[in-house]
Design an enzyme around this catalytic site. Structure first.
Site, mmCIF file in Angstrom:
data_model
loop_
_atom_site.group_PDB
_atom_site.id
_atom_site.type_symbol
_atom_site.label_atom_id
_atom_site.label_comp_id
_atom_site.label_asym_id
_atom_site.label_seq_id
_atom_site.Cartn_x
_atom_site.Cartn_y
_atom_site.Cartn_z
ATOM 1 N N SER A 160 -0.817 -46.177 -14.585
ATOM 2 C CA SER A 160 -0.568 -47.348 -16.282
ATOM 3 C C SER A 160 -2.660 -46.022 -16.606
ATOM 4 C CB SER A 160 -1.578 -47.907 -15.545
ATOM 5 O OG SER A 160 -1.946 -48.881 -16.714
ATOM 6 N N HIS A 161 -3.790 -46.668 -16.772
ATOM 7 C CA HIS A 161 -4.805 -45.828 -17.157
ATOM 8 C C HIS A 161 -5.535 -44.635 -16.218
ATOM 9 C CE1 HIS A 161 -5.703 -49.189 -14.891
ATOM 10 N NE2 HIS A 161 -6.643 -48.987 -14.524
ATOM 11 N N ASP A 186 -3.185 -47.676 -23.473
ATOM 12 C CA ASP A 186 -3.195 -46.659 -22.706
ATOM 13 C C ASP A 186 -1.632 -46.248 -22.081
ATOM 14 O OD1 ASP A 186 -1.763 -48.968 -21.098
ATOM 15 O OD2 ASP A 186 -2.265 -49.057 -19.209
ATOM 16 N N ASP A 205 0.505 -46.503 -19.737
ATOM 17 C CA ASP A 205 1.594 -47.063 -20.631
ATOM 18 C C ASP A 205 2.201 -47.992 -20.800
ATOM 19 O OD1 ASP A 205 0.103 -48.503 -18.943
ATOM 20 O OD2 ASP A 205 2.014 -49.663 -17.206
ATOM 21 N N ASP A 254 1.172 -50.842 -21.692
ATOM 22 C CA ASP A 254 0.591 -52.183 -22.100
ATOM 23 C C ASP A 254 -0.389 -53.011 -22.472
ATOM 24 O OD1 ASP A 254 -0.692 -51.026 -19.229
ATOM 25 O OD2 ASP A 254 0.912 -52.187 -18.269
ATOM 26 N N ARG A 255 -1.773 -52.322 -22.707
ATOM 27 C CA ARG A 255 -3.033 -51.953 -22.702
ATOM 28 C C ARG A 255 -3.121 -51.563 -24.273
ATOM 29 N NH1 ARG A 255 -6.892 -51.458 -18.214
ATOM 30 N NH2 ARG A 255 -6.025 -51.513 -16.160
ATOM 31 N N LYS A 282 1.947 -57.349 -20.087
ATOM 32 C CA LYS A 282 1.226 -57.375 -21.616
ATOM 33 C C LYS A 282 1.892 -56.567 -22.408
ATOM 34 C CE LYS A 282 -1.819 -55.077 -18.598
ATOM 35 N NZ LYS A 282 -2.455 -54.403 -16.912
HETATM 36 C C1 VG1 Z 1 -7.052 -53.756 -13.076
HETATM 37 C C2 VG1 Z 1 -7.404 -54.472 -15.059
HETATM 38 C C3 VG1 Z 1 -6.426 -56.351 -14.207
HETATM 39 C C4 VG1 Z 1 -5.225 -55.350 -14.900
HETATM 40 C C5 VG1 Z 1 -4.231 -54.501 -13.475
HETATM 41 C C6 VG1 Z 1 -3.394 -53.552 -14.596
HETATM 42 O O1 VG1 Z 1 -6.389 -53.771 -12.155
HETATM 43 O O2 VG1 Z 1 -8.111 -55.450 -13.719
HETATM 44 O O3 VG1 Z 1 -6.552 -56.879 -15.449
HETATM 45 O O4 VG1 Z 1 -3.924 -55.991 -14.906
HETATM 46 O O5 VG1 Z 1 -5.573 -53.738 -13.997
HETATM 47 O O6 VG1 Z 1 -3.606 -52.932 -15.382
HETATM 48 P P1 VG1 Z 1 -7.794 -53.823 -10.969
HETATM 49 O O7 VG1 Z 1 -7.606 -54.455 -9.602
HETATM 50 O O8 VG1 Z 1 -8.179 -52.526 -11.007
HETATM 51 O O9 VG1 Z 1 -8.728 -54.632 -11.635
HETATM 52 V V1 VG1 Z 1 -2.140 -51.665 -15.726
HETATM 53 O O10 VG1 Z 1 -2.502 -51.480 -17.647
HETATM 54 O O11 VG1 Z 1 -2.873 -50.428 -14.590
HETATM 55 O O12 VG1 Z 1 -0.716 -52.408 -15.455
HETATM 56 CO CO CO Z 2 -1.196 -50.314 -18.261
#
Ligand code: VG1
Ligand code: CO
Length: 552
Positions: free
Chosen positions: A122-123, A286, A288, A290-291, A385
């Site tokens: 992801s990010h 981001d 992947d 989704d953000r 998302k």
């Molecule tokens: C973070 C965010 C959470 C989100 C998750 C996955 O998790 O706070 O709201 O669902 O990333 O997002 P954490 O446990 O680090 O707070 V993504 O864009 O990785 O799929």
């Molecule tokens: Co993501």
């Protein structure tokens, strides 16, 4: 279309001398450094555990793709060879192996797959020195629940061997049909189906008319997966001038950046919108896809507010014109959407952090929209998302209202009041220090009710626990909450997605009714609460950091 001759591949079992003990998925999939994933057998062990645990593998269809980061191609090859050994009948891949998380969710649903494997952290940054990750989604297209990921983890801890076949890599440069033994491999364009879905949800003529009028916009794909999708949607179908999509070619290391659309890591875009006047609208997604981050001219839209604005204006989008069944937000997300839901007379659910908790509510038809404070918003169109969906939704609202983003925010607060909100992240804190801080705060919680905090009195202090209204499952330990008598609150959590040390997240929220001061800087409006939580949790002392790494 190309066809490669189906030769019967040789199947092999590979013995593991010692099983891995650290393959426990976090908030969203298994995330580790690329180096950890490159250890011999590491990826294979996790995939074997997934293929043994996922229902329907024998004879089933699996969707596989990723955000294009370093390791993507190798992982696709490994999954194909292991999937063939486990009796999958079909794997759906996309050209270049590029597939955003929401597009994967759509394909799983559309092709009635048993699930999907999304290769992304992801990010988190990518590249040989960055992170890699594996997310596993189920047949509804959404992230698998904790019961599944726990079972995968258990399986990985005692794994003695994995199976795979020997087969040459499948070419991904163009759509085509291939096979590995009895398993069909279909390579399709990863953008087509997603674009088609967006055209069903939104009125592209109206959005296009806005964009073709005097409406310069900047979209930052951050060298990650949304580039090809955004180019097709914004520049192709909606007529935004060439160059509106920035950093639109997915790179294995995201150009050395951190593909996290917030004010810190997407500062180039933020500066364009917040310091200059050349653009009326800005957005970023981001790694992947989704953000989403939404910006207007001199205006940053807090993600919690974004969910509230989409809810209040949902009827402008064809897909939601008939009304919303209900909405949901994760616990640390501000209550801005709750106020809108109350006014609309619809239910509003509060879930733990992570998209997997919205799945049951969406599947049961209880909610239509949902979101998280972490730049995540989505709807029942998929089970993830969806960054570009949120961008299009905002453009639909702007096309209808024909005003600036800042005006939309001002009128929203003027009607519903404003939830001042901020998240302070302390990243890469020594694990022991972070856990020490968290455990101590949890220990003192029972004594906090009635005490004074930021000039107010604490009404409740607890560790959030969630009972799923659909299946009755209970998930505890989801974040420390300090609720104040006036509805303000502070939440402290440890991140479940980081890979270096621990990340402490502090969430702050305070409500001002529409008659109050609606134009303050959130850091100023929340200053007393910030000071109080810093002192109560001994943040600076225990982390050795005098300020957060990221402030949203
Ligand atoms: C973070 C965010 C959470 C989100 C998750 C996955 O998790 O706070 O709201 O669902 O990333 O997002 P954490 O446990 O680090 O707070 V993504 O864009 O990785 O799929
Ligand atoms: Co993501």
């Amino acid at each position: 279309m190309t066809t490669s001759a189906p030769a019967e591949p040789t199947q092999r079992q590979v013995r593991l001398e010692t099983p891995f003990s650290d393959q426990k998925p976090g908030t969203s999939g298994l995330r580790k450094s690329s180096q950890q994933f490159e250890q011999p057998h590491y990826l294979e062990s996790f995939i074997e555990a997934v293929l043994r645990t996922l229902p329907g593998v024998q004879g089933g269809t699996l969707v596989v793709g990723g955000d294009g980061r370093y390791g993507n191609r190798r992982a696709i090859d490994v999954i194909l060879r292991m999937g063939a050994a486990h009796g999958l009948s079909r794997v759906i891949l996309t050209t270049g192996g590029i597939l955003s998380t929401p597009a994967a969710s759509n394909l799983i649903r559309k092709r009635q797959a048993i699930g999907g494997i999304i290769l992304s952290a992801s990010h988190n940054p990518g590249g040989p020195d960055g992170d890699f990750g594996v997310k596993v989604n189920g047949a509804n297209g959404g992230p698998t629940p904790a019961s599944f990921t726990d079972a995968v983890f258990e399986c990985s801890k005692t794994l003695e061997q994995y199976s795979l076949v020997d087969a040459p890599a499948i070419p991904l440069d163009a759509p085509g049909k291939h096979s590995i033994g009895a398993m069909n491999v279909e390579v399709i364009d990863g953008v087509d189906d997603f674009v088609e879905l967006m055209q069903q949800l939104f009125d592209f003529d109206r959005i296009g008319a806005l964009i073709r009028s005097d409406f310069p916009l900047a979209f930052d794909a951050m060298h990650a997966v949304t580039g090809p999708y955004a180019q097709r949607l914004l520049e192709g179908l909606l007529g935004a001038p060439a160059g509106s999509v920035r950093n639109g070619i997915p790179l294995e290391d995201f150009g050395g950046g951190h593909p996290d659309p917030n004010l810190t890591y997407a500062h180039d875009l933020a500066d364009l919108l917040l310091k200059g006047d050349a653009y009326r609208f800005g957005a970023a997604c981001d790694g992947d896809g989704d953000r989403n981050m939404i910006l207007g001219q001199r205006c940053f839209v807090n993600p919690s507010d974004s969910l509230a604005v989409l809810t209040a204006n949902a009827s402008v989008a064809p897909a939601y014109a008939a009304g919303l069944a209900g909405v949901a937000r994760s616990m640390p997300t501000s209550s801005a959407v709750d106020v809108v839901a109350r006014e609309l007379g619809i239910d509003c659910y509060e879930t733990p952090t992570g998209w997997k908790f919205f799945g049951n509510l969406l599947d049961a038809g209880r909610i239509t929209l949902c979101g998280e404070e972490s730049f995540g918003t989505g709807s029942n169109h998929v089970r993830e998302k969806d960054g570009l969906w949120a961008v299009l939704f905002w453009l639909q609202i702007l096309a209808e209202r024909r005003c600036s983003v800042a005006e939309i925010m001002a009128s929203h607060w003027g009607r519903f009041g404003r939830h001042y909100y901020s998240r302070h992240d302390y990243e890469a804190v020594a694990s022991e220090a972070a856990h020490g801080l968290y455990d101590r705060l949890e220990d003192i919680l029972p004594n906090l009710a009635g005490q004074s905090f930021a000039g107010r009195s604490i009404s409740v202090a607890d560790n959030f626990s969630y009972t799923d209204p659909i299946d009755g499952s209970v998930t505890g330990g989801q974040g420390l909450r300090i609720l104040l008598e006036d509805g303000s609150r502070v939440v402290v959590r440890l991140s479940g997605t980081g890979t270096k040390g621990a990340t402490i997240r502090v969430y702050l929220e305070s409500y001002v009714p529409s008659s109050g001061d609606l134009q303050q800087d959130p850091q100023v409006a929340l200053a007393e609460m910030i000071n109080s939580i810093n002192a109560l949790a001994e943040i600076q002392q225990r982390t050795g950091m005098d300020r957060p790494t990221v402030i949203t």
